[in-house]
Scaffold this active site. Structure first.
Site, short mmCIF file in Angstrom:
data_model
loop_
_atom_site.label_atom_id
_atom_site.label_comp_id
_atom_site.label_asym_id
_atom_site.label_seq_id
_atom_site.Cartn_x
_atom_site.Cartn_y
_atom_site.Cartn_z
N SER A 1 1.19 4.19 -3.06
CA SER A 1 1.05 5.64 -2.91
C SER A 1 2.27 6.36 -3.48
CB SER A 1 0.85 6.01 -1.43
OG SER A 1 2.03 5.83 -0.66
N LYS A 2 3.44 5.78 -3.31
CA LYS A 2 4.65 6.45 -3.80
C LYS A 2 4.82 6.29 -5.32
CE LYS A 2 6.16 8.29 -0.02
NZ LYS A 2 6.24 9.77 0.09
N ALA B 1 0.82 -1.21 0.00
CA ALA B 1 0.00 0.00 0.00
C ALA B 1 0.85 1.26 0.00
CB ALA B 1 -0.93 -0.01 1.21
N TYR B 2 1.94 1.22 0.77
CA TYR B 2 2.85 2.37 0.80
C TYR B 2 3.48 2.61 -0.57
CZ TYR B 2 6.94 5.18 2.15
OH TYR B 2 7.89 6.16 2.23
N VAL B 3 3.96 1.53 -1.19
CA VAL B 3 4.57 1.64 -2.51
C VAL B 3 3.56 2.13 -3.55
CG1 VAL B 3 5.52 0.28 -4.41
CG2 VAL B 3 6.47 0.05 -2.13
#
Length: 246
Positions: free
Chosen positions: A158-159, A154-156
């Site tokens: 967003s990035k 999920a973090y990736v």
């Protein structure tokens, strides 16, 4: 150190701590007047401002949620009123919540996307509307977009969105001499990265790079200073500052 940027102004989101604080102090060393944006901890932002002014620089703190367009509009207006304009915007503000896809709490997905995607978009929109000719926008991604570690999905996501908007905005600002780039740090010794990791995990990350250490916030700040100052021919790029991590 880069050529002094006297009379230039930088706004650093997330500038009250971690990489953001070191970036703010590094740009101040290069002669920028620096606005330190914070979301909730005004005291920490004021500490950054105090450190900059004690070293002979100019700085102020501005508050507001990066994902709130009205708050950011007010923040940008405050900086322009105080310093006469804005030349560089560095968007370090972000959150990282890790979990495998199958067990991710979707409220965590929403939180990250609000800050990391919407927040970056709002800040970039304000920057595109207000930066002076010859300016620079510097967003923050992560090298995990390329290394693809488990639990970072999920973090990736967003990035990866941050990288996409960075590359498109660079083309949209044709004719204004404004560069738009992203910095993608590798494992860096900040509270955001170290939180929740045991010593064995931290050591494993450190040994993964050919330089056999974690990055330091100062390492990342040097990359930002390069893009904010002399690197006028680098545009629409993602700069991996990760010590050689694949």
């Amino acid at each position: 150190m880069s050529t002094p940027e006297t009379n230039r102004v930088a706004l650093v989101t997330g500038g009250s701590g971690g990489i953001g604080r070191v970036v703010a102090e590094r740009l101040a060393q290069d002669g920028f007047a620096v606005a330190v944006q914070y979301a909730g901890n005004r005291a920490k932002a004021e500490e950054t401002v105090a450190a900059i002014t004690a070293a002979g620089g100019r700085a102020l703190a501005v508050g507001g949620d990066v994902a709130d367009e009205e708050a950011m509009g007010t923040a940008f207006d405050t900086v322009r009123s105080a310093f006469g304009g804005i030349d560089v915007v560095v968007n370090t503000a972000g959150i990282m919540l890790l979990s495998p896809v199958e067990s991710l709490d979707l409220s965590d997905l929403d939180r990250m996307h609000r800050t990391n995607i919407r927040g970056t978009f709002v800040v970039n929109q304000q920057a595109a509307r207000t930066l002076r000719f010859g300016g620079a926008i510097i967003n923050f991604s992560t090298c995990v977009v390329r290394t693809q570690l488990p639990t970072y999905s999920a973090y990736v996501a967003s990035k990866a969105a941050v990288e996409a908007m960075t590359l498109v905005l660079a083309r949209e600002l044709r004719g204004r001499d404004i560069t738009v780039n992203a910095v993608a740090p590798g494992p860096t010794a900040t509270p955001l990265f170290l939180d929740g990791k045991d010593e064995a995990t931290i050591d494993r990350f450190a040994k993964a790079t050919p330089l056999e250490r974690l990055g330091r916030p100062e390492d990342i700040a040097e990359a930002v200073a390069f893009l904010a100052g002399p690197a006028r021919w680098i545009n629409g790029q993602v700069l991996y500052a990760n010590g050689g991590l694949a």
